[in-house]
Design a protein around this motif. Structure first.
Motif, short mmCIF file in Angstrom:
data_model
loop_
_atom_site.label_atom_id
_atom_site.label_comp_id
_atom_site.label_asym_id
_atom_site.label_seq_id
_atom_site.Cartn_x
_atom_site.Cartn_y
_atom_site.Cartn_z
N SER A 199 -8.00 -4.31 3.01
CA SER A 199 -9.43 -4.52 3.28
C SER A 199 -9.60 -5.63 4.32
O SER A 199 -8.67 -6.44 4.50
CB SER A 199 -10.15 -4.93 1.98
N THR A 256 -8.69 -9.02 2.89
CA THR A 256 -7.25 -9.21 2.71
C THR A 256 -6.56 -9.41 4.05
O THR A 256 -5.66 -10.24 4.19
CB THR A 256 -6.65 -8.01 1.95
N SER A 263 -12.72 8.07 1.37
CA SER A 263 -12.06 6.78 1.64
C SER A 263 -10.55 6.94 1.80
O SER A 263 -9.83 5.94 1.97
CB SER A 263 -12.39 5.78 0.54
N LYS A 288 -5.63 2.06 -8.67
CA LYS A 288 -6.20 1.14 -7.69
C LYS A 288 -5.41 -0.16 -7.66
O LYS A 288 -4.69 -0.50 -8.60
CB LYS A 288 -7.67 0.84 -8.06
N GLU A 318 -9.07 -3.28 -4.40
CA GLU A 318 -9.18 -2.32 -3.30
C GLU A 318 -8.22 -1.15 -3.54
O GLU A 318 -7.56 -1.09 -4.59
CB GLU A 318 -8.90 -2.99 -1.95
N ASP A 319 -8.18 -0.22 -2.59
CA ASP A 319 -7.33 0.96 -2.78
C ASP A 319 -5.85 0.59 -2.71
O ASP A 319 -5.46 -0.34 -2.00
CB ASP A 319 -7.63 2.01 -1.69
N VAL A 337 -3.71 4.68 0.21
CA VAL A 337 -4.73 4.52 1.26
C VAL A 337 -4.86 5.70 2.20
O VAL A 337 -5.88 5.84 2.88
CB VAL A 337 -4.45 3.24 2.10
N LYS A 382 0.85 -1.20 0.00
CA LYS A 382 0.00 0.00 0.00
C LYS A 382 0.89 1.25 0.00
O LYS A 382 2.03 1.20 0.46
CB LYS A 382 -0.89 0.04 1.25
#
Ligand SMILES: [Zn+2]
Length: 440
Positions: A417, A420, A287, A247, A253-254, A257, A216
């Motif tokens: 997430s 994950t 988000s 993404k 997911e992101d 983040v 991330k």
């Protein structure tokens, strides 16, 4: 099905045996080691049974590491020597040891020579590229920042890709399952997004070979008082642009983040100065979280912890001086906001003279949520995360149960997430059980 939210840290008979082994390794180390283990540069440390134990311990995730400061000297040197066009400055300081990539046709300053790994000895690079080279002139942070200047090699997306492929391979070799990189998103939004895509490509390649590995980004602006606020805002807005446009398609997911502000805190603007900017950006991108460096201060009057907490961060980077703000300790526990504790970084940058007295030891016993993280391992550590767990085991005399909780926390509080996180936790539990069996 593993669920990180209901996961209970149990401790069985087998783990008790391994805990006894940890105690005896610590006893041997403290008996045999004559040096001062506040700097982890001594081979005697790396060769100790206790350090090897920490090396193999499944540590989960590294939630706080800065871009281009991710691999220790040896690994950085090996990678650099493999990059076409890489040159090293063999002249005098402050440039000596700087890495730069030149393309055919570029004018190459005479002090730069092609780098093969032999032009400057590893012993000298250990000093030029780490806080070990600080000779007491000026502040340690001034020296520390010259090291970043020596590593301005990321001049193209291809080099970014190559560097992060090496970084992720290195993290995988250490058994780290998730990495959260603080990125400085310079340039136009699209230039910054291209850099993020190059890092993502390296991550995808690592994950293809090692399914379950996860990366991330946390977009970081500069907060030095002499940096134009418009520059800081453009970096944070670039982070938001990456958040929307780059993404993690692998996990759905992101990828970007959160946002953050970095630099030496005691020479920076207060976080409150940037509060309207941070609130506006996260308000427009709900988000996108805040994960904020704060409390990394030697000033008794610093209010950065209060300022950061007022913004509702998801995690705190460092939080070293939380002890100066007793009212916040309760709030941090109630809101379950973890500190990213970076003990090796704190001692390298001289926030503490004796790491045994690091306040995190008390924070942990109070029940303040925390993880261990490496910060700038390239310039401070022998081995990412192992050094930090070694400090917890050797200097804070943490038990196996404590180390298990810290490793579990790194997954619980990571930015992936929930699904994950559950996969990461399942894999980590397997690795933990294997580690226990191998150490009985
Ligand atoms: Zn940091």
């Amino acid at each position: 099905m593993t669920d990180y939210r209901s996961y209970r840290i149990a401790f069985d008979e087998k783990e008790l045996l391994v805990d006894r082994k940890l105690g005896s390794l610590r006893k041997d180390f403290l008996r045999d080691y004559c040096g001062h283990f506040n700097t982890l540069t001594d081979k005697q440390i790396w060769q100790s049974g206790l350090y090897r134990f920490c090396h193999f311990l499944p540590k989960g995730a590294d939630l706080h590491v800065h871009c281009l400061a991710c691999m220790p000297v040896k690994q950085t040197a090996a990678w650099a020597a493999s990059v076409p066009g890489m040159h090293i400055h063999t002249g005098s300081l402050p440039g000596r040891g700087s890495l730069r990539v030149f393309s055919p046709g570029d004018t190459i300053p005479p002090e730069y020579v092609p780098y093969t790994g032999k032009e400057i000895s590893e012993e000298e690079l250990e000093k030029l590229w780490s806080t070990e080279g600080y000779n007491g002139t000026g502040s340690i942070w001034e020296w520390f920042e010259t090291i970043f200047d020596r590593h301005l090699f990321a001049t193209s997306d291809d080099i970014v890709l190559s560097y992060y492929k090496a970084v992720f391979d290195y993290y995988l070799s250490l058994g780290i399952q998730e990495v959260e990189l603080r990125l400085l998103p310079f340039g136009t939004p699209e230039v910054a997004a291209q850099t993020a895509r190059a890092i993502r490509k390296a991550y995808y390649e690592a994950a293809a070979a090692h399914p379950g590995f996860c990366v991330k980004l946390i977009g970081s602006g500069l907060k030095y008082a002499w940096i134009e606020p418009s520059m800081t805002e453009s970096m944070l807005r670039n982070a938001a642009y990456i958040h929307e446009n780059v993404k993690d398609e692998l996990l759905g997911e992101d990828f970007m983040v959160a946002i953050d502000l970095v630099n030496e805190e005691d020479r920076s603007n207060d976080i409150s100065f940037y509060a309207p900017m941070l609130k506006a950006i996260t308000g427009e991108h709900p988000s996108l979280d805040m994960v904020l460096h704060c409390g990394e201060s030697l000033h008794p009057g610093s209010r950065s912890m209060e300022d950061a907490m007022a913004l509702g961060p998801r995690r705190i980077g460092h939080g070293y001086d939380l002890y100066r703000h007793p009212g916040l300790e309760k709030i941090i526990m109630e809101k379950d906001i973890p500190l990213e504790v970076c003990p090796v970084s704190n001692m390298s940058l001289k926030y503490i003279s004796d790491v045994r007295e690091h306040p995190a030891r008390k924070y942990y016993s109070q029940g303040i949520p925390m993880v261990l993280a490496s910060d700038d391992p390239a310039f401070q550590e022998h081995e990412n995360m192992t050094d930090d767990f070694f400090i917890a085991a050797a200097a804070w005399e943490f038990s196996l149960s404590d180390l298990k909780r810290l490793a579990f926390n790194s997954i619980k509080y990571c930015s992936a997430s929930p699904a994950t996180k559950n996969s990461l936790l399942e894999e980590w539990t397997k690795r933990w059980n294997d580690f226990v069996l191998q150490n009985i």
